[in-house]
Design a protein around this motif. Structure first.
Motif, mmCIF file in Angstrom:
data_model
loop_
_atom_site.group_PDB
_atom_site.id
_atom_site.type_symbol
_atom_site.label_atom_id
_atom_site.label_comp_id
_atom_site.label_asym_id
_atom_site.label_seq_id
_atom_site.Cartn_x
_atom_site.Cartn_y
_atom_site.Cartn_z
ATOM 1 N N LYS A 40 0.957 -0.868 -0.071
ATOM 2 C CA LYS A 40 0.150 0.142 -0.012
ATOM 3 C C LYS A 40 0.768 1.435 -0.053
ATOM 4 C CE LYS A 40 -3.496 -2.676 0.265
ATOM 5 N NZ LYS A 40 -4.314 -2.285 -1.089
ATOM 6 N N ASP A 41 2.006 1.372 -0.945
ATOM 7 C CA ASP A 41 2.217 2.488 -1.123
ATOM 8 C C ASP A 41 3.328 3.120 -2.886
ATOM 9 O OD1 ASP A 41 2.838 2.572 1.494
ATOM 10 O OD2 ASP A 41 4.879 0.928 1.669
ATOM 11 N N ARG A 42 3.774 3.444 -2.883
ATOM 12 C CA ARG A 42 4.282 3.643 -4.387
ATOM 13 C C ARG A 42 5.386 3.148 -4.087
ATOM 14 N NH1 ARG A 42 3.244 9.252 -7.319
ATOM 15 N NH2 ARG A 42 2.427 9.491 -5.083
ATOM 16 N N ASN A 58 1.141 4.178 -7.788
ATOM 17 C CA ASN A 58 0.767 4.519 -6.871
ATOM 18 C C ASN A 58 -0.991 3.510 -6.305
ATOM 19 O OD1 ASN A 58 -0.652 6.209 -4.447
ATOM 20 N ND2 ASN A 58 -0.841 8.398 -5.946
ATOM 21 N N ALA A 59 -0.226 2.853 -5.292
ATOM 22 C CA ALA A 59 -1.865 1.563 -5.068
ATOM 23 C C ALA A 59 -2.093 2.167 -3.834
ATOM 24 C CB ALA A 59 -0.111 1.349 -3.610
ATOM 25 N N VAL A 60 -2.387 3.249 -3.662
ATOM 26 C CA VAL A 60 -2.712 4.073 -2.832
ATOM 27 C C VAL A 60 -4.565 4.154 -3.773
ATOM 28 C CG1 VAL A 60 -4.233 6.433 -1.552
ATOM 29 C CG2 VAL A 60 -1.906 5.069 -1.180
ATOM 30 N N ASN A 61 -4.228 4.750 -4.696
ATOM 31 C CA ASN A 61 -5.336 5.051 -5.461
ATOM 32 C C ASN A 61 -5.065 4.187 -6.753
ATOM 33 O OD1 ASN A 61 -3.480 6.405 -6.825
ATOM 34 N ND2 ASN A 61 -3.673 8.991 -6.820
ATOM 35 N N ASN A 62 -4.576 3.075 -7.490
ATOM 36 C CA ASN A 62 -4.281 2.026 -7.828
ATOM 37 C C ASN A 62 -3.291 3.286 -9.933
ATOM 38 O OD1 ASN A 62 -3.943 -0.285 -8.654
ATOM 39 N ND2 ASN A 62 -6.275 -0.033 -9.745
ATOM 40 N N ASN A 104 10.269 0.443 -3.303
ATOM 41 C CA ASN A 104 8.897 0.504 -2.617
ATOM 42 C C ASN A 104 9.911 2.499 -2.112
ATOM 43 O OD1 ASN A 104 7.358 1.551 -0.172
ATOM 44 N ND2 ASN A 104 6.979 -0.757 0.181
ATOM 45 N N ASN A 106 8.713 4.616 -0.315
ATOM 46 C CA ASN A 106 8.426 5.119 1.612
ATOM 47 C C ASN A 106 9.051 4.334 2.211
ATOM 48 O OD1 ASN A 106 6.070 6.271 0.550
ATOM 49 N ND2 ASN A 106 5.206 5.030 1.149
#
Length: 265
Positions: A40-42, A58-62, A104, A106
């Motif tokens: 769940k990160d970039r 961008n896993a947050v907004n896919n 990753n 982050n």
């Protein structure tokens, strides 16, 4: 060997980095498989020693982004990302060889590393009669050749499953050739094989077709001299016919003159 494998597995267990070597043929497509759906990160895909970012997830907004114009534009119209985050490279070339890293952003942690090696597509071997060698009455000399071969390429002759001879090239070469001498009446199976580390191409020798005994005129005189002799013979024939036609016409004209003289008398 087992110690090396155990050491690599220990590194993977410790750092969570999966490293894979990938070999592919120029012009093909390759998929660098990962599964980052649970991250769940970039995420960045980086290429080469300079760590050029060529793709971003961008896993947050896919959201997925491709930066095909980076790295001197070598990836233009060649990159795709699937739903797992795997990177697909189409119509791959030698300029795409190198390291690919999944980072990753982050944590700056490397999740995957791929080392791609791209091999040039192999040319088809060509088997021909070896005119530079004087074949005996019982043996035939043939030559297997390939053009424009690259590094780490081998050319080999096989008799059935047995290797007879082989030649390799470590750098770019214009032409690679390997001779073979066989008997005219040989019924064994011969094949010429070109290969690199990932693929090979085979050309079979047809002895009956390639090694048929030539005519006496061709074998004794050579092709060029045989053609010259044929041309000279044709010219002699034409000249002979012309002389005969001229002689017939001359006799006919002489006979007409005599007949005309007799009528006048």
């Amino acid at each position: 060997m087992y110690a090396v494998i155990l050491f690599c597995f220990s590194l993977w267990s410790l750092f969570g980095v999966f490293s894979e070597s990938v070999s592919v043929t120029e012009g093909d497509s390759v998929t660098l498989s990962v599964d980052i759906t649970e991250v769940k990160d970039r995420i960045y895909w980086k290429f080469g020693a300079q760590d050029v970012v060529i793709a971003e997830i961008n896993a947050v907004n896919n959201n997925k982004s491709l930066y095909e114009d980076r790295a001197d534009g070598r990836f233009r119209d060649r990159l795709k990302l699937d739903h797992t985050g795997s990177l697909i490279i189409t119509n791959i070339t030698n300029t795409h060889s190198g390291l690919y890293k999944v980072i990753n952003t982050n944590t700056e942690k490397q999740l995957n590393i791929f080392n791609i090696t791209v091999y040039a597509r192999l040319p088809v071997p060509v088997i021909s009669r070896d005119s530079s060698q004087n074949s005996s009455s019982s043996n035939c000399c043939v030559l297997c050749s390939v053009m424009n071969v690259s590094h780490n390429v081998s050319l080999s002759w096989y008799k059935g499953m047995s290797l007879l001879s082989s030649i390799s090239v470590s750098d770019f070469n214009i032409r690679l050739s390997l001779p073979l001498e066989v008997e005219y009446q040989d019924t064994n199976t011969y094949r010429c094989v070109i290969n690199n580390l990932i693929t090979n191409l085979t050309q079979h020798l047809n002895i009956n077709q390639l090694c048929h005994k030539c005519s006496v005129l061709y074998c004794c005189c050579g092709f060029t001299e045989a053609v010259i002799r044929l041309v000279i013979s044709a010219l002699v024939c034409v000249a002979t016919v012309a002389v005969l036609v001229y002689d017939v016409r001359s006799r006919r004209d002489e006979q007409k003159k005599r007949s005309h003289t007799q009528l006048n008398d």
